[in-house]
Design a protein around this motif. Structure first.
Motif, short mmCIF file in Angstrom:
data_model
loop_
_atom_site.label_atom_id
_atom_site.label_comp_id
_atom_site.label_asym_id
_atom_site.label_seq_id
_atom_site.Cartn_x
_atom_site.Cartn_y
_atom_site.Cartn_z
N ALA A 116 0.83 -1.20 0.00
CA ALA A 116 0.00 0.00 0.00
C ALA A 116 0.87 1.26 0.00
N ALA A 117 1.91 1.26 0.84
CA ALA A 117 2.80 2.41 0.89
C ALA A 117 3.58 2.56 -0.41
N ARG A 118 3.97 1.42 -0.99
CA ARG A 118 4.73 1.47 -2.25
C ARG A 118 3.88 2.02 -3.38
N LEU A 119 2.60 1.68 -3.42
CA LEU A 119 1.72 2.19 -4.47
C LEU A 119 1.50 3.69 -4.34
N ASP A 120 1.45 4.19 -3.10
CA ASP A 120 1.35 5.63 -2.90
C ASP A 120 2.59 6.33 -3.45
N LEU A 121 3.76 5.76 -3.15
CA LEU A 121 5.01 6.33 -3.65
C LEU A 121 5.08 6.22 -5.17
N LEU A 122 4.60 5.11 -5.73
CA LEU A 122 4.64 4.91 -7.18
C LEU A 122 3.91 6.02 -7.91
N ALA A 123 2.77 6.45 -7.37
CA ALA A 123 2.01 7.52 -8.01
C ALA A 123 2.85 8.79 -8.10
N GLU A 124 3.61 9.08 -7.04
CA GLU A 124 4.46 10.26 -7.06
C GLU A 124 5.66 10.07 -7.98
N GLU A 125 6.22 8.87 -8.03
CA GLU A 125 7.33 8.60 -8.94
C GLU A 125 6.89 8.77 -10.39
N LYS A 126 5.69 8.32 -10.70
CA LYS A 126 5.18 8.48 -12.07
C LYS A 126 5.00 9.96 -12.42
N GLU A 127 4.54 10.74 -11.45
CA GLU A 127 4.37 12.17 -11.68
C GLU A 127 5.73 12.82 -11.91
N LEU A 128 6.73 12.40 -11.14
CA LEU A 128 8.08 12.93 -11.34
C LEU A 128 8.61 12.57 -12.72
N THR A 129 8.36 11.36 -13.18
CA THR A 129 8.80 10.94 -14.51
C THR A 129 8.14 11.78 -15.59
N ARG A 130 6.82 12.01 -15.45
CA ARG A 130 6.11 12.85 -16.43
C ARG A 130 6.66 14.27 -16.43
N ARG A 131 6.95 14.79 -15.24
CA ARG A 131 7.49 16.14 -15.15
C ARG A 131 8.88 16.20 -15.78
N SER A 132 9.67 15.17 -15.58
CA SER A 132 11.00 15.11 -16.19
C SER A 132 10.89 15.09 -17.71
N ASP A 133 9.91 14.36 -18.25
CA ASP A 133 9.69 14.34 -19.70
C ASP A 133 9.33 15.73 -20.21
N GLU A 134 8.51 16.44 -19.45
CA GLU A 134 8.12 17.80 -19.86
C GLU A 134 9.32 18.74 -19.87
N LEU A 135 10.20 18.60 -18.87
CA LEU A 135 11.40 19.45 -18.82
C LEU A 135 12.35 19.14 -19.97
N ALA A 136 12.42 17.87 -20.35
CA ALA A 136 13.28 17.50 -21.49
C ALA A 136 12.80 18.19 -22.77
N VAL A 137 11.49 18.25 -22.95
CA VAL A 137 10.93 18.94 -24.12
C VAL A 137 11.28 20.42 -24.06
N ARG A 138 11.20 21.02 -22.89
CA ARG A 138 11.53 22.43 -22.75
C ARG A 138 13.01 22.70 -23.00
N ARG A 139 13.88 21.78 -22.60
CA ARG A 139 15.31 21.92 -22.91
C ARG A 139 15.50 21.99 -24.43
N GLN A 140 14.86 21.08 -25.12
CA GLN A 140 15.02 21.00 -26.57
C GLN A 140 14.41 22.20 -27.29
N ALA A 141 13.49 22.90 -26.61
CA ALA A 141 12.83 24.06 -27.22
C ALA A 141 13.59 25.36 -26.97
N LEU A 142 14.66 25.32 -26.17
CA LEU A 142 15.44 26.54 -25.93
C LEU A 142 15.97 27.10 -27.25
N PRO A 143 16.08 28.42 -27.36
CA PRO A 143 16.67 29.00 -28.58
C PRO A 143 18.15 28.63 -28.67
N TRP A 144 18.66 28.59 -29.89
CA TRP A 144 20.07 28.27 -30.12
C TRP A 144 20.87 29.56 -30.27
N VAL A 145 22.12 29.53 -29.82
CA VAL A 145 23.02 30.69 -29.92
C VAL A 145 24.18 30.32 -30.84
#
Length: 257
Positions: free
Chosen positions: A14-43
């Motif tokens: 039960a405790a692990r499943l609660d943590l899993l939900a947060e780990e999945k959210e962290l993974t999704r957030r990390s994916d979103e940040l990766a997209v934002r890195r790639q969208a930065l303007p080039w110099v």
């Protein structure tokens, strides 16, 4: 007997499943940040940086080795060091395995340091590394990408690292046997704390498009945590990082006094 909380398998799940939900959210957030890195303007980079490599003198374009992308690890190894930074060395212990995969996915990789090439090659041989490592000795490259600073900048507050300016830091007096973390790491490189901290770690990404090199991304300090393989494992170990000061060493120094 353990002082840590214990539970039944059902309670643990039960405790692990609660943590899993947060780990999945962290993974999704990390994916979103990766997209934002790639969208930065080039110099666009017009300066003609030169490097020394095992294959001779090279330009920044040469480091791409025919690929369209280049990742650079700014390895702390200054001209006055006798060995590479132990933290950078710990990170670099993981480079050998993944370079071949990057190179077969249109991404070149190189570590770059200010020490002369002969020093880098000797340390590379000692560590048993095979990844590309170039010397920027005499080049503006490290300074331009905010991973190398002068004694005057250090003393007068002219260091801007990790996108913020640091307070002035007069050269510290070194005490014999100091246990301060920076002094410990400096000693492992054969330098004092002031000399050691004039070099800094970082990662920079570049793109090559129609013969023009562009700077696309840089990260520093704890922004490099994801590259530090041992920490990804320790964060999943029962006691986590469990640190008390600097415990890591060059990998050939464990077990030595």
């Amino acid at each position: 007997m353990t002082a840590h909380m214990t539970a039944t398998r059902k309670e643990w799940l039960a405790a692990r499943l609660d943590l899993l939900a947060e780990e999945k959210e962290l993974t999704r957030r990390s994916d979103e940040l990766a997209v934002r890195r790639q969208a930065l303007p080039w110099v666009r980079i017009d300066k003609d940086y030169r490097f020394e490599t095992e294959n001779g003198s090279a330009s920044l374009i040469d480091l791409f080795k025919g690929r369209s992308q280049l990742l650079v690890y700014h390895f702390m190894f200054g001209p006055d060091y006798t060995a590479g930074c132990p933290s950078c060395s710990s990170i670099a212990d993981g480079f050998n395995g993944f370079v071949v995969h990057l190179e077969n996915h249109d991404v070149a990789f190189s570590a770059i340091s200010r020490a002369p090439l002969a020093k880098l090659q000797a340390f590379k041989q000692r560590m048993g590394w095979t990844f590309p490592w170039a010397s920027s000795f005499g080049s503006d490259f490290n300074g331009d990408f905010s991973v190398c600073f002068t004694e005057d900048q250090q003393r007068e507050g002219g260091i801007e690292y990790n996108f913020r300016r640091e307070a002035p830091s007069p050269q510290p007096r070194q005490e014999r046997g100091s246990e301060k973390p920076v002094s410990q790491m400096a000693a492992m490189t054969g330098t004092d704390a002031a000399t050691f901290t004039r070099e800094r770690p970082g990662l920079s990404a570049f793109a090559l498009d129609d013969g023009v090199v562009y700077h696309t991304y840089s990260s520093y300090a704890r922004g490099l945590d994801g590259l530090w393989g041992m920490y990804q494992w320790l964060d999943r170990a029962p006691k986590g990082r469990n640190e008390n000061g600097i415990w890591w060493r060059h990998h050939d120094q464990y077990g030595r006094s």
